[in-house]
Motif scaffolding. Structure first.
Motif, PDB file in Angstrom:
ATOM      1  N   GLY A 244       0.820  -1.209   0.000  1.00 19.21           N
ATOM      2  CA  GLY A 244       0.000   0.000   0.000  1.00 19.21           C
ATOM      3  C   GLY A 244       0.854   1.260   0.000  1.00 19.21           C
ATOM      4  N   LEU A 245       1.898   1.271   0.811  1.00 17.97           N
ATOM      5  CA  LEU A 245       2.801   2.428   0.840  1.00 17.97           C
ATOM      6  C   LEU A 245       3.457   2.637  -0.524  1.00 17.97           C
ATOM      7  N   GLY A 246       3.837   1.543  -1.164  1.00 16.53           N
ATOM      8  CA  GLY A 246       4.439   1.644  -2.491  1.00 16.53           C
ATOM      9  C   GLY A 246       3.490   2.241  -3.505  1.00 16.53           C
ATOM     10  N   ASN A 247       2.225   1.849  -3.452  1.00 20.70           N
ATOM     11  CA  ASN A 247       1.240   2.398  -4.389  1.00 20.70           C
ATOM     12  C   ASN A 247       1.033   3.891  -4.176  1.00 20.70           C
ATOM     13  N   VAL A 248       1.020   4.329  -2.905  1.00 21.05           N
ATOM     14  CA  VAL A 248       0.870   5.755  -2.626  1.00 21.05           C
ATOM     15  C   VAL A 248       2.093   6.513  -3.138  1.00 21.05           C
ATOM     16  N   LEU A 249       3.282   5.976  -2.881  1.00 25.00           N
ATOM     17  CA  LEU A 249       4.509   6.633  -3.347  1.00 25.00           C
ATOM     18  C   LEU A 249       4.521   6.767  -4.868  1.00 25.00           C
ATOM     19  N   MET A 250       4.103   5.723  -5.556  1.00 21.24           N
ATOM     20  CA  MET A 250       4.062   5.753  -7.022  1.00 21.24           C
ATOM     21  C   MET A 250       3.098   6.837  -7.520  1.00 21.24           C
ATOM     22  N   PHE A 251       1.969   6.950  -6.855  1.00 22.29           N
ATOM     23  CA  PHE A 251       0.986   7.977  -7.194  1.00 22.29           C
ATOM     24  C   PHE A 251       1.577   9.373  -6.993  1.00 22.29           C
ATOM     25  N   LEU A 252       2.307   9.567  -5.902  1.00 25.95           N
ATOM     26  CA  LEU A 252       2.874  10.878  -5.609  1.00 25.95           C
ATOM     27  C   LEU A 252       3.956  11.245  -6.620  1.00 25.95           C
ATOM     28  N   VAL A 253       4.845  10.313  -6.921  1.00 31.02           N
ATOM     29  CA  VAL A 253       5.933  10.607  -7.860  1.00 31.02           C
ATOM     30  C   VAL A 253       5.379  10.874  -9.261  1.00 31.02           C
ATOM     31  N   GLY A 254       4.331  10.153  -9.640  1.00 32.44           N
ATOM     32  CA  GLY A 254       3.750  10.312 -10.970  1.00 32.44           C
ATOM     33  C   GLY A 254       2.759  11.448 -11.086  1.00 32.44           C
ATOM     34  N   MET A 255       2.482  12.137  -9.951  1.00 36.69           N
ATOM     35  CA  MET A 255       1.431  13.168  -9.918  1.00 36.69           C
ATOM     36  C   MET A 255       0.105  12.567 -10.404  1.00 36.69           C
ATOM     37  N   GLY A 256      -0.142  11.356  -9.958  1.00 29.81           N
ATOM     38  CA  GLY A 256      -1.303  10.591 -10.382  1.00 29.81           C
ATOM     39  C   GLY A 256      -0.856   9.256 -10.923  1.00 29.81           C
ATOM     40  N   ASP A 257      -1.809   8.413 -11.266  1.00 29.39           N
ATOM     41  CA  ASP A 257      -1.483   7.115 -11.847  1.00 29.39           C
ATOM     42  C   ASP A 257      -1.112   7.278 -13.318  1.00 29.39           C
ATOM     43  N   VAL A 258      -0.010   6.681 -13.699  1.00 25.75           N
ATOM     44  CA  VAL A 258       0.366   6.649 -15.112  1.00 25.75           C
ATOM     45  C   VAL A 258      -0.166   5.337 -15.678  1.00 25.75           C
ATOM     46  N   LEU A 259      -1.214   5.422 -16.479  1.00 23.07           N
ATOM     47  CA  LEU A 259      -1.966   4.251 -16.910  1.00 23.07           C
ATOM     48  C   LEU A 259      -1.621   3.863 -18.347  1.00 23.07           C
ATOM     49  N   LEU A 260      -1.472   2.560 -18.562  1.00 25.56           N
ATOM     50  CA  LEU A 260      -1.179   2.071 -19.906  1.00 25.56           C
ATOM     51  C   LEU A 260      -2.232   2.487 -20.930  1.00 25.56           C
ATOM     52  N   PRO A 261      -3.524   2.346 -20.636  1.00 30.20           N
ATOM     53  CA  PRO A 261      -4.531   2.750 -21.631  1.00 30.20           C
ATOM     54  C   PRO A 261      -4.394   4.212 -22.045  1.00 30.20           C
ATOM     55  N   GLU A 262      -4.070   5.093 -21.083  1.00 26.04           N
ATOM     56  CA  GLU A 262      -3.926   6.510 -21.420  1.00 26.04           C
ATOM     57  C   GLU A 262      -2.685   6.742 -22.287  1.00 26.04           C
ATOM     58  N   LEU A 263      -1.609   6.032 -21.986  1.00 26.72           N
ATOM     59  CA  LEU A 263      -0.400   6.162 -22.805  1.00 26.72           C
ATOM     60  C   LEU A 263      -0.675   5.706 -24.239  1.00 26.72           C
ATOM     61  N   LYS A 264      -1.478   4.639 -24.371  1.00 24.34           N
ATOM     62  CA  LYS A 264      -1.816   4.146 -25.711  1.00 24.34           C
ATOM     63  C   LYS A 264      -2.689   5.147 -26.449  1.00 24.34           C
ATOM     64  N   ASN A 265      -3.625   5.767 -25.728  1.00 25.37           N
ATOM     65  CA  ASN A 265      -4.479   6.773 -26.365  1.00 25.37           C
ATOM     66  C   ASN A 265      -3.673   7.973 -26.851  1.00 25.37           C
ATOM     67  N   GLN A 266      -2.601   8.273 -26.112  1.00 25.97           N
ATOM     68  CA  GLN A 266      -1.747   9.411 -26.482  1.00 25.97           C
ATOM     69  C   GLN A 266      -0.681   9.021 -27.504  1.00 25.97           C
ATOM     70  N   ASP A 267      -0.601   7.728 -27.795  1.00 27.12           N
ATOM     71  CA  ASP A 267       0.490   7.216 -28.627  1.00 27.12           C
ATOM     72  C   ASP A 267       1.833   7.701 -28.079  1.00 27.12           C
ATOM     73  N   HIS A 268       2.000   7.509 -26.780  1.00 27.39           N
ATOM     74  CA  HIS A 268       3.155   8.041 -26.054  1.00 27.39           C
ATOM     75  C   HIS A 268       4.437   7.371 -26.549  1.00 27.39           C
ATOM     76  N   PRO A 269       5.503   8.141 -26.762  1.00 25.45           N
ATOM     77  CA  PRO A 269       6.754   7.550 -27.275  1.00 25.45           C
ATOM     78  C   PRO A 269       7.389   6.536 -26.334  1.00 25.45           C
ATOM     79  N   ALA A 270       7.050   6.573 -25.032  1.00 26.54           N
ATOM     80  CA  ALA A 270       7.639   5.630 -24.082  1.00 26.54           C
ATOM     81  C   ALA A 270       7.071   4.222 -24.219  1.00 26.54           C
ATOM     82  N   LEU A 271       5.967   4.076 -24.935  1.00 27.58           N
ATOM     83  CA  LEU A 271       5.344   2.747 -25.043  1.00 27.58           C
ATOM     84  C   LEU A 271       6.305   1.701 -25.585  1.00 27.58           C
TER      85      LEU A 271
END
Length: 333
Positions: A244-271
Protein backbone atom coordinates in the motif's frame (compact mmCIF):
# COMPACT_ATOMS: atom_id res chain seq x y z
CA UNK A 1 -28.42 -8.64 37.93
CA UNK A 2 -25.53 -9.35 35.53
CA UNK A 3 -23.12 -6.68 34.30
CA UNK A 4 -24.72 -6.33 30.86
CA UNK A 5 -28.20 -5.85 32.37
CA UNK A 6 -26.82 -3.28 34.79
CA UNK A 7 -25.15 -1.40 31.92
CA UNK A 8 -28.34 -1.57 29.86
CA UNK A 9 -30.38 -0.14 32.75
CA UNK A 10 -27.80 2.59 33.22
CA UNK A 11 -28.12 3.51 29.53
CA UNK A 12 -31.91 3.63 29.77
CA UNK A 13 -31.90 5.90 32.84
CA UNK A 14 -29.48 8.21 31.03
CA UNK A 15 -31.76 8.76 28.03
CA UNK A 16 -32.54 12.43 27.45
CA UNK A 17 -36.17 13.52 27.27
CA UNK A 18 -37.78 14.63 24.02
CA UNK A 19 -37.86 18.21 25.33
CA UNK A 20 -34.18 18.06 26.21
CA UNK A 21 -33.40 16.82 22.71
CA UNK A 22 -35.47 19.57 21.08
CA UNK A 23 -33.45 22.15 22.99
CA UNK A 24 -30.07 20.51 22.35
CA UNK A 25 -30.68 20.05 18.61
CA UNK A 26 -32.30 23.40 17.88
CA UNK A 27 -29.03 24.78 16.43
CA UNK A 28 -28.92 22.10 13.73
CA UNK A 29 -32.49 21.04 12.93
CA UNK A 30 -35.33 23.09 11.43
CA UNK A 31 -38.22 23.93 13.82
CA UNK A 32 -40.51 21.57 11.90
CA UNK A 33 -38.41 18.62 13.04
CA UNK A 34 -39.37 19.31 16.65
CA UNK A 35 -42.97 18.39 15.91
CA UNK A 36 -41.95 14.74 15.59
CA UNK A 37 -40.51 12.57 18.35
CA UNK A 38 -36.83 11.76 18.06
CA UNK A 39 -35.85 8.21 17.33
CA UNK A 40 -33.37 7.28 20.05
CA UNK A 41 -30.95 4.40 19.49
CA UNK A 42 -29.03 2.64 22.23
CA UNK A 43 -28.61 -0.48 20.06
CA UNK A 44 -26.97 0.23 16.68
CA UNK A 45 -26.90 -3.36 15.41
CA UNK A 46 -29.12 -2.48 12.44
CA UNK A 47 -27.20 0.57 11.23
CA UNK A 48 -29.61 1.09 8.31
CA UNK A 49 -32.24 2.16 10.86
CA UNK A 50 -30.01 4.92 12.23
CA UNK A 51 -31.04 7.85 10.04
CA UNK A 52 -30.74 11.60 9.65
CA UNK A 53 -32.16 13.44 12.67
CA UNK A 54 -32.05 10.39 14.95
CA UNK A 55 -30.13 10.41 18.20
CA UNK A 56 -27.66 7.72 19.26
CA UNK A 57 -27.01 7.54 22.98
CA UNK A 58 -23.80 5.86 24.10
CA UNK A 59 -23.34 5.49 27.84
CA UNK A 60 -25.62 8.46 28.40
CA UNK A 61 -23.88 10.62 25.78
CA UNK A 62 -26.20 11.82 22.95
CA UNK A 63 -25.12 12.22 19.32
CA UNK A 64 -27.33 13.77 16.63
CA UNK A 65 -27.04 11.86 13.35
CA UNK A 66 -26.48 13.99 10.28
CA UNK A 67 -25.51 12.07 7.15
CA UNK A 68 -23.95 8.81 6.10
CA UNK A 69 -20.30 9.14 5.19
CA UNK A 70 -19.22 8.71 1.58
CA UNK A 71 -16.01 7.38 0.17
CA UNK A 72 -14.80 8.24 -3.30
CA UNK A 73 -12.71 5.67 -5.13
CA UNK A 74 -10.39 7.49 -7.50
CA UNK A 75 -12.81 9.05 -9.96
CA UNK A 76 -15.70 6.69 -9.26
CA UNK A 77 -18.89 8.11 -7.80
CA UNK A 78 -18.88 8.24 -4.01
CA UNK A 79 -19.94 5.04 -2.26
CA UNK A 80 -22.26 5.52 0.71
CA UNK A 81 -20.93 3.89 3.88
CA UNK A 82 -24.15 3.28 5.79
CA UNK A 83 -22.31 2.13 8.91
CA UNK A 84 -20.31 5.38 9.14
CA UNK A 85 -22.32 8.38 10.33
CA UNK A 86 -21.51 12.05 10.60
CA UNK A 87 -22.85 13.18 13.94
CA UNK A 88 -22.87 16.08 16.37
CA UNK A 89 -21.88 15.60 19.99
CA UNK A 90 -24.87 17.25 21.65
CA UNK A 91 -22.93 17.98 24.83
CA UNK A 92 -20.06 19.83 23.15
CA UNK A 93 -21.38 20.77 19.70
CA UNK A 94 -18.35 19.12 18.07
CA UNK A 95 -18.64 17.26 14.77
CA UNK A 96 -17.86 13.56 15.11
CA UNK A 97 -17.76 10.43 13.01
CA UNK A 98 -19.54 7.39 14.45
CA UNK A 99 -18.30 4.09 13.00
CA UNK A 100 -20.88 1.44 13.73
CA UNK A 101 -20.12 -2.27 13.59
CA UNK A 102 -19.98 -3.75 10.09
CA UNK A 103 -18.23 -6.99 9.17
CA UNK A 104 -16.97 -7.95 5.73
CA UNK A 105 -14.11 -10.02 4.37
CA UNK A 106 -12.43 -10.68 1.05
CA UNK A 107 -9.20 -12.10 -0.39
CA UNK A 108 -6.68 -9.87 -2.13
CA UNK A 109 -3.85 -11.32 -4.22
CA UNK A 110 -0.65 -9.37 -4.86
CA UNK A 111 2.17 -10.87 -6.87
CA UNK A 112 0.75 -14.34 -6.35
CA UNK A 113 0.53 -13.78 -2.57
CA UNK A 114 -2.96 -14.13 -1.09
CA UNK A 115 -4.06 -11.93 1.80
CA UNK A 116 -7.29 -12.63 3.71
CA UNK A 117 -8.73 -9.21 4.59
CA UNK A 118 -11.55 -8.49 7.05
CA UNK A 119 -12.99 -5.64 9.12
CA UNK A 120 -12.17 -5.64 12.82
CA UNK A 121 -13.73 -2.97 15.09
CA UNK A 122 -11.59 -4.27 17.96
CA UNK A 123 -8.37 -3.67 16.01
CA UNK A 124 -9.37 -0.09 15.24
CA UNK A 125 -10.25 0.48 18.89
CA UNK A 126 -6.82 -0.81 19.98
CA UNK A 127 -5.05 1.47 17.52
CA UNK A 128 -7.05 4.51 18.63
CA UNK A 129 -5.79 3.89 22.16
CA UNK A 130 -2.24 3.32 20.90
CA UNK A 131 -2.00 6.50 18.79
CA UNK A 132 -3.87 8.90 21.10
CA UNK A 133 -2.19 12.27 20.77
CA UNK A 134 0.09 11.27 17.89
CA UNK A 135 0.07 13.86 15.11
CA UNK A 136 -0.14 11.60 12.04
CA UNK A 137 -3.28 9.66 12.97
CA UNK A 138 -6.96 10.33 13.39
CA UNK A 139 -8.06 10.39 17.03
CA UNK A 140 -11.05 9.13 18.94
CA UNK A 141 -12.22 6.46 21.34
CA UNK A 142 -14.32 3.31 21.35
CA UNK A 143 -17.42 2.62 23.41
CA UNK A 144 -19.96 -0.20 23.48
CA UNK A 145 -23.64 0.39 22.88
CA UNK A 146 -26.37 -1.40 24.83
CA UNK A 147 -26.05 -4.46 22.56
CA UNK A 148 -22.26 -4.63 23.08
CA UNK A 149 -21.44 -3.31 19.59
CA UNK A 150 -18.04 -1.61 19.67
CA UNK A 151 -18.65 1.90 18.31
CA UNK A 152 -15.76 4.17 17.41
CA UNK A 153 -16.33 7.87 18.08
CA UNK A 154 -13.87 9.82 15.94
CA UNK A 155 -12.85 13.48 15.89
CA UNK A 156 -13.75 15.02 12.54
CA UNK A 157 -10.73 16.17 10.52
CA UNK A 158 -11.26 19.20 8.29
CA UNK A 159 -9.24 18.88 5.12
CA UNK A 160 -8.66 17.21 1.76
CA UNK A 161 -7.50 13.70 1.07
CA UNK A 162 -3.97 13.41 -0.28
CA UNK A 163 -5.52 12.06 -3.49
CA UNK A 164 -7.65 15.17 -4.01
CA UNK A 165 -4.79 17.49 -3.06
CA UNK A 166 -2.52 16.09 -5.78
CA UNK A 167 -5.24 15.68 -8.40
CA UNK A 168 -6.38 19.29 -7.96
CA UNK A 169 -2.97 20.73 -8.87
CA UNK A 170 -2.83 22.50 -12.21
CA UNK A 171 0.83 22.00 -13.06
CA UNK A 172 2.78 20.07 -15.62
CA UNK A 173 4.62 17.08 -14.18
CA UNK A 174 8.09 18.61 -14.32
CA UNK A 175 7.04 21.71 -12.37
CA UNK A 176 5.22 19.52 -9.86
CA UNK A 177 8.16 17.14 -9.47
CA UNK A 178 10.74 19.84 -8.69
CA UNK A 179 8.56 22.45 -6.94
CA UNK A 180 5.92 20.52 -4.99
CA UNK A 181 6.97 16.90 -4.59
CA UNK A 182 9.87 17.48 -2.13
CA UNK A 183 7.55 18.95 0.51
CA UNK A 184 4.90 16.30 -0.17
CA UNK A 185 7.50 13.55 0.26
CA UNK A 186 8.65 15.07 3.56
CA UNK A 187 5.11 14.75 4.86
CA UNK A 188 4.67 11.29 3.39
CA UNK A 189 7.86 10.11 5.09
CA UNK A 190 6.22 11.15 8.37
CA UNK A 191 3.28 8.94 7.40
CA UNK A 192 5.60 5.99 6.78
CA UNK A 193 7.24 6.61 10.15
CA UNK A 194 3.76 6.51 11.69
CA UNK A 195 3.14 3.10 10.05
CA UNK A 196 6.52 1.95 11.37
CA UNK A 197 5.27 2.91 14.85
CA UNK A 198 2.22 0.67 14.36
CA UNK A 199 4.35 -2.22 13.14
CA UNK A 200 6.76 -1.85 16.06
CA UNK A 201 3.77 -2.28 18.36
CA UNK A 202 2.47 -5.34 16.54
CA UNK A 203 -0.33 -3.54 14.68
CA UNK A 204 -1.09 -2.90 10.99
CA UNK A 205 -3.05 -0.20 9.24
CA UNK A 206 -4.65 -2.73 6.90
CA UNK A 207 -6.04 -0.40 4.21
CA UNK A 208 -3.29 1.96 3.10
CA UNK A 209 -4.49 4.17 0.25
CA UNK A 210 -3.89 7.74 -0.86
CA UNK A 211 -7.47 8.68 0.11
CA UNK A 212 -6.86 7.34 3.62
CA UNK A 213 -4.44 10.18 4.29
CA UNK A 214 -6.15 13.46 5.17
CA UNK A 215 -4.27 16.76 5.13
CA UNK A 216 -5.44 18.51 8.28
CA UNK A 217 -6.54 22.02 7.32
CA UNK A 218 -5.67 23.39 10.77
CA UNK A 219 -2.22 21.86 11.31
CA UNK A 220 -1.12 20.93 7.78
CA UNK A 221 -0.28 17.44 9.05
CA UNK A 222 -0.87 14.34 6.97
CA UNK A 223 -3.05 12.02 9.07
CA UNK A 224 -3.97 8.37 8.58
CA UNK A 225 -7.64 7.43 8.85
CA UNK A 226 -9.60 4.14 8.79
CA UNK A 227 -7.73 1.41 10.69
CA UNK A 228 -10.52 -1.17 10.87
CA UNK A 229 -9.28 -3.49 8.10
CA UNK A 230 -7.07 -6.35 9.19
CA UNK A 231 -5.48 -9.13 7.17
CA UNK A 232 -3.84 -12.52 7.60
CA UNK A 233 -0.73 -13.72 5.82
CA UNK A 234 1.83 -16.23 6.99
CA UNK A 235 5.02 -14.99 5.30
CA UNK A 236 5.21 -11.26 6.08
CA UNK A 237 2.62 -9.92 8.46
CA UNK A 238 3.29 -6.34 7.31
CA UNK A 239 3.53 -7.04 3.57
CA UNK A 240 0.07 -5.74 2.67
CA UNK A 241 0.80 -2.40 4.35
CA UNK A 242 4.12 -2.15 2.49
CA UNK A 243 2.49 -2.72 -0.91
CA UNK A 244 0.00 0.00 0.00
CA UNK A 245 2.80 2.43 0.84
CA UNK A 246 4.44 1.64 -2.49
CA UNK A 247 1.24 2.40 -4.39
CA UNK A 248 0.87 5.76 -2.63
CA UNK A 249 4.51 6.63 -3.35
CA UNK A 250 4.06 5.75 -7.02
CA UNK A 251 0.99 7.98 -7.19
CA UNK A 252 2.87 10.88 -5.61
CA UNK A 253 5.93 10.61 -7.86
CA UNK A 254 3.75 10.31 -10.97
CA UNK A 255 1.43 13.17 -9.92
CA UNK A 256 -1.30 10.59 -10.38
CA UNK A 257 -1.48 7.12 -11.85
CA UNK A 258 0.37 6.65 -15.11
CA UNK A 259 -1.97 4.25 -16.91
CA UNK A 260 -1.18 2.07 -19.91
CA UNK A 261 -4.53 2.75 -21.63
CA UNK A 262 -3.93 6.51 -21.42
CA UNK A 263 -0.40 6.16 -22.80
CA UNK A 264 -1.82 4.15 -25.71
CA UNK A 265 -4.48 6.77 -26.36
CA UNK A 266 -1.75 9.41 -26.48
CA UNK A 267 0.49 7.22 -28.63
CA UNK A 268 3.16 8.04 -26.05
CA UNK A 269 6.75 7.55 -27.28
CA UNK A 270 7.64 5.63 -24.08
CA UNK A 271 5.34 2.75 -25.04
CA UNK A 272 8.07 1.14 -27.15
CA UNK A 273 10.39 1.15 -24.12
CA UNK A 274 7.94 -0.32 -21.61
CA UNK A 275 8.02 -4.01 -20.74
CA UNK A 276 5.95 -6.25 -18.49
CA UNK A 277 8.45 -5.88 -15.63
CA UNK A 278 7.93 -2.09 -15.67
CA UNK A 279 4.32 -2.40 -14.47
CA UNK A 280 2.90 -2.13 -10.96
CA UNK A 281 2.73 -5.54 -9.27
CA UNK A 282 -0.65 -4.76 -7.68
CA UNK A 283 -2.37 -2.85 -10.50
CA UNK A 284 -1.04 -4.20 -13.77
CA UNK A 285 -2.34 -1.30 -15.87
CA UNK A 286 -0.19 1.22 -13.97
CA UNK A 287 3.42 2.02 -14.78
CA UNK A 288 5.94 1.58 -11.95
CA UNK A 289 9.06 2.43 -13.93
CA UNK A 290 8.24 6.13 -14.09
CA UNK A 291 11.72 7.12 -15.23
CA UNK A 292 10.80 5.74 -18.67
CA UNK A 293 7.97 8.29 -18.76
CA UNK A 294 9.77 11.16 -17.00
CA UNK A 295 13.54 10.84 -17.65
CA UNK A 296 14.43 13.55 -15.08
CA UNK A 297 13.36 11.28 -12.19
CA UNK A 298 16.61 10.34 -10.39
CA UNK A 299 17.65 6.71 -10.49
CA UNK A 300 17.77 6.53 -6.67
CA UNK A 301 14.06 7.37 -6.50
CA UNK A 302 13.04 5.21 -9.44
CA UNK A 303 14.86 2.25 -7.90
CA UNK A 304 12.52 2.50 -4.89
CA UNK A 305 9.49 2.41 -7.18
CA UNK A 306 10.84 -0.66 -8.93
CA UNK A 307 10.65 -2.62 -5.67
CA UNK A 308 6.87 -2.46 -6.25
CA UNK A 309 7.02 -3.56 -9.89
CA UNK A 310 6.37 -6.90 -11.58
CA UNK A 311 10.09 -7.11 -12.30
CA UNK A 312 11.19 -6.74 -8.67
CA UNK A 313 13.76 -9.30 -7.51
CA UNK A 314 12.81 -8.71 -3.89
CA UNK A 315 10.22 -6.71 -1.99
CA UNK A 316 10.66 -4.51 1.04
CA UNK A 317 10.26 -6.58 4.19
CA UNK A 318 9.72 -3.68 6.59
CA UNK A 319 9.25 0.07 6.73
CA UNK A 320 12.83 0.65 7.92
CA UNK A 321 14.20 -0.51 4.56
CA UNK A 322 11.81 1.78 2.68
CA UNK A 323 12.59 4.74 4.93
CA UNK A 324 16.34 4.21 4.57
CA UNK A 325 16.09 4.29 0.77
CA UNK A 326 13.89 7.38 0.80
CA UNK A 327 16.27 9.15 3.19
CA UNK A 328 19.17 8.34 0.85
CA UNK A 329 17.23 9.85 -2.05
CA UNK A 330 16.20 12.95 -0.11
CA UNK A 331 19.77 13.54 1.05
CA UNK A 332 21.01 13.39 -2.55
CA UNK A 333 18.77 16.16 -3.89
Amino acid sequence: MDQRTAQGNADMTALPSQEDLRQMTSRWLPPSHGAHPFQIHTDTSDFFRVEYGDVVVLNGHPYLIRHNAKEGRFGIDDDVKFWVKRAIDLKTGDLKILKLVFYEKFTSTIGGIAFECFRSPGKEARILDLVAGQKNFMHGHAIRDQAENLIRVLDFIQGKTLYDYVQDMRLDHQAYFFDRLPAILNNFVECIQAIRFLHEHGEKHGDIRRDHILIDRNSGRYRWIDFDFNYRHRENVYGYDLFGLGNVLMFLVGMGDVLLPELKNQDHPALDRLAEEDLNIVFNNRVANLKKIYPYIPESLNRILMHFSKGANWFYENTVQLLDDLETYQTSI
